[in-house]
Motif scaffolding. Sequence first.
Motif, PDB file in Angstrom:
ATOM      1  N   ASP A 133      15.403   7.007 -12.372  1.00  0.00           N
ATOM      2  CA  ASP A 133      15.404   5.446 -11.302  1.00  0.00           C
ATOM      3  C   ASP A 133      14.626   5.944 -10.331  1.00  0.00           C
ATOM      4  N   LEU A 134      13.088   5.371 -10.469  1.00  0.00           N
ATOM      5  CA  LEU A 134      12.103   6.010  -9.233  1.00  0.00           C
ATOM      6  C   LEU A 134      11.870   4.397  -8.325  1.00  0.00           C
ATOM      7  N   ARG A 135      12.430   3.207  -8.991  1.00  0.00           N
ATOM      8  CA  ARG A 135      12.912   2.105  -8.101  1.00  0.00           C
ATOM      9  C   ARG A 135      12.036   2.250  -6.620  1.00  0.00           C
ATOM     10  N   LEU A 136      13.366   3.308  -6.235  1.00  0.00           N
ATOM     11  CA  LEU A 136      13.333   3.118  -4.584  1.00  0.00           C
ATOM     12  C   LEU A 136      12.036   4.133  -4.047  1.00  0.00           C
ATOM     13  N   THR A 137      11.365   5.431  -5.078  1.00  0.00           N
ATOM     14  CA  THR A 137      10.416   5.982  -4.463  1.00  0.00           C
ATOM     15  C   THR A 137       9.419   4.862  -4.839  1.00  0.00           C
ATOM     16  N   VAL A 138       9.120   4.124  -5.864  1.00  0.00           N
ATOM     17  CA  VAL A 138       7.767   2.917  -6.260  1.00  0.00           C
ATOM     18  C   VAL A 138       8.061   2.179  -5.296  1.00  0.00           C
ATOM     19  N   TRP A 139       9.224   2.102  -4.211  1.00  0.00           N
ATOM     20  CA  TRP A 139       9.296   1.063  -3.429  1.00  0.00           C
ATOM     21  C   TRP A 139       8.582   1.103  -1.848  1.00  0.00           C
ATOM     22  N   VAL A 140       9.502   2.631  -1.807  1.00  0.00           N
ATOM     23  CA  VAL A 140       8.964   3.751  -0.423  1.00  0.00           C
ATOM     24  C   VAL A 140       7.025   3.528  -0.031  1.00  0.00           C
ATOM     25  N   LEU A 141       6.427   4.069  -1.860  1.00  0.00           N
ATOM     26  CA  LEU A 141       4.596   4.456  -1.685  1.00  0.00           C
ATOM     27  C   LEU A 141       4.541   3.166  -1.518  1.00  0.00           C
ATOM     28  N   LEU A 142       4.821   1.802  -1.861  1.00  0.00           N
ATOM     29  CA  LEU A 142       3.869   0.765  -2.070  1.00  0.00           C
ATOM     30  C   LEU A 142       4.000   0.128  -0.881  1.00  0.00           C
ATOM     31  N   SER A 143       5.192   0.374  -0.169  1.00  0.00           N
ATOM     32  CA  SER A 143       5.377  -0.480   1.647  1.00  0.00           C
ATOM     33  C   SER A 143       4.755   0.780   2.590  1.00  0.00           C
ATOM     34  N   LEU A 144       4.707   1.867   2.237  1.00  0.00           N
ATOM     35  CA  LEU A 144       3.564   2.720   3.090  1.00  0.00           C
ATOM     36  C   LEU A 144       2.637   2.252   3.306  1.00  0.00           C
ATOM     37  N   GLY A 145       1.915   2.351   1.460  1.00  0.00           N
ATOM     38  CA  GLY A 145       0.926   2.209   0.944  1.00  0.00           C
ATOM     39  C   GLY A 145      -0.232   1.219   1.864  1.00  0.00           C
ATOM     40  N   TRP A 146       1.257  -0.310   1.612  1.00  0.00           N
ATOM     41  CA  TRP A 146       0.061  -1.650   2.322  1.00  0.00           C
ATOM     42  C   TRP A 146       0.762  -1.415   3.448  1.00  0.00           C
ATOM     43  N   LEU A 147       1.289  -1.281   4.609  1.00  0.00           N
ATOM     44  CA  LEU A 147       1.045  -0.570   6.112  1.00  0.00           C
ATOM     45  C   LEU A 147       0.020   0.493   6.047  1.00  0.00           C
ATOM     46  N   GLY A 148      -0.569   1.358   5.830  1.00  0.00           N
ATOM     47  CA  GLY A 148      -1.030   1.923   5.832  1.00  0.00           C
ATOM     48  C   GLY A 148      -2.525   0.779   5.510  1.00  0.00           C
ATOM     49  N   GLY A 149      -2.588   0.157   4.553  1.00  0.00           N
ATOM     50  CA  GLY A 149      -3.086  -0.848   4.242  1.00  0.00           C
ATOM     51  C   GLY A 149      -3.868  -1.737   5.365  1.00  0.00           C
ATOM     52  N   LEU A 150      -2.904  -2.361   5.927  1.00  0.00           N
ATOM     53  CA  LEU A 150      -3.115  -3.185   7.408  1.00  0.00           C
ATOM     54  C   LEU A 150      -4.066  -2.403   7.771  1.00  0.00           C
ATOM     55  N   ALA A 151      -3.452  -1.280   8.411  1.00  0.00           N
ATOM     56  CA  ALA A 151      -4.219  -0.714   9.929  1.00  0.00           C
ATOM     57  C   ALA A 151      -5.681   0.290   9.441  1.00  0.00           C
ATOM     58  N   ALA A 152      -5.664  -0.289   7.950  1.00  0.00           N
ATOM     59  CA  ALA A 152      -7.423   0.093   6.822  1.00  0.00           C
ATOM     60  C   ALA A 152      -8.325  -1.570   7.699  1.00  0.00           C
ATOM     61  N   VAL A 153      -7.549  -2.514   6.678  1.00  0.00           N
ATOM     62  CA  VAL A 153      -8.173  -3.356   6.940  1.00  0.00           C
ATOM     63  C   VAL A 153      -8.221  -4.089   8.353  1.00  0.00           C
ATOM     64  N   LEU A 154      -7.902  -3.436   9.543  1.00  0.00           N
ATOM     65  CA  LEU A 154      -7.159  -4.421  10.759  1.00  0.00           C
ATOM     66  C   LEU A 154      -8.556  -3.398  11.498  1.00  0.00           C
ATOM     67  N   SER A 155      -8.689  -1.999  11.214  1.00  0.00           N
ATOM     68  CA  SER A 155      -9.716  -0.750  11.909  1.00  0.00           C
ATOM     69  C   SER A 155     -10.918  -1.110  11.652  1.00  0.00           C
ATOM     70  N   GLY A 156     -11.608  -1.728   9.898  1.00  0.00           N
ATOM     71  CA  GLY A 156     -12.319  -2.039   9.547  1.00  0.00           C
ATOM     72  C   GLY A 156     -12.815  -3.335   9.928  1.00  0.00           C
ATOM     73  N   LEU A 157     -11.913  -4.023  10.129  1.00  0.00           N
ATOM     74  CA  LEU A 157     -12.900  -5.592  11.118  1.00  0.00           C
ATOM     75  C   LEU A 157     -13.196  -5.225  12.108  1.00  0.00           C
ATOM     76  N   LEU A 158     -12.315  -4.094  13.455  1.00  0.00           N
ATOM     77  CA  LEU A 158     -12.879  -4.247  14.976  1.00  0.00           C
ATOM     78  C   LEU A 158     -14.619  -3.286  14.584  1.00  0.00           C
ATOM     79  N   ALA A 159     -14.381  -2.479  13.797  1.00  0.00           N
ATOM     80  CA  ALA A 159     -15.679  -1.162  13.807  1.00  0.00           C
ATOM     81  C   ALA A 159     -16.690  -2.426  13.130  1.00  0.00           C
ATOM     82  N   GLN A 160     -16.206  -3.295  12.460  1.00  0.00           N
ATOM     83  CA  GLN A 160     -17.184  -3.966  11.622  1.00  0.00           C
ATOM     84  C   GLN A 160     -17.966  -5.120  12.766  1.00  0.00           C
ATOM     85  N   ALA A 161     -17.253  -5.335  13.795  1.00  0.00           N
ATOM     86  CA  ALA A 161     -17.168  -6.362  15.273  1.00  0.00           C
ATOM     87  C   ALA A 161     -18.641  -6.252  15.846  1.00  0.00           C
TER      88      ALA A 161
END
Length: 108
Positions: free
Chosen positions: A37-65
Amino acid sequence: MNFLDHLHPAVVHFPIALLLLGTVLALIQLYRPLRYDLRLTVWVLLSLGWLGGLAAVLSGLLAQANLPPDAPYRSTLNWHIGTGLAQLLVYGILLYQAWMHRPGRGAR
């Protein structure tokens, strides 16, 4: 170049890998059920990816300012920002729905 100019390229690649791997594993689990059952693995990967994506979006918005508003590459940059925000929104909605409809949650 300041710190923010270097932060976005350093932060953006890891969330992409996490989101891609989580998506591929979710599709494998959905269409070719395995003994595991890969559900927990998928959940962890997607959650960490989303949090990292949030950091990437925020750092990109600050860099382009600090970039000039009339730069010739501004339309490409706006498309880049839009797609980053769109993927953050789509994965966020999917994670929220998965959280709300998780097994064992029951009626409250």
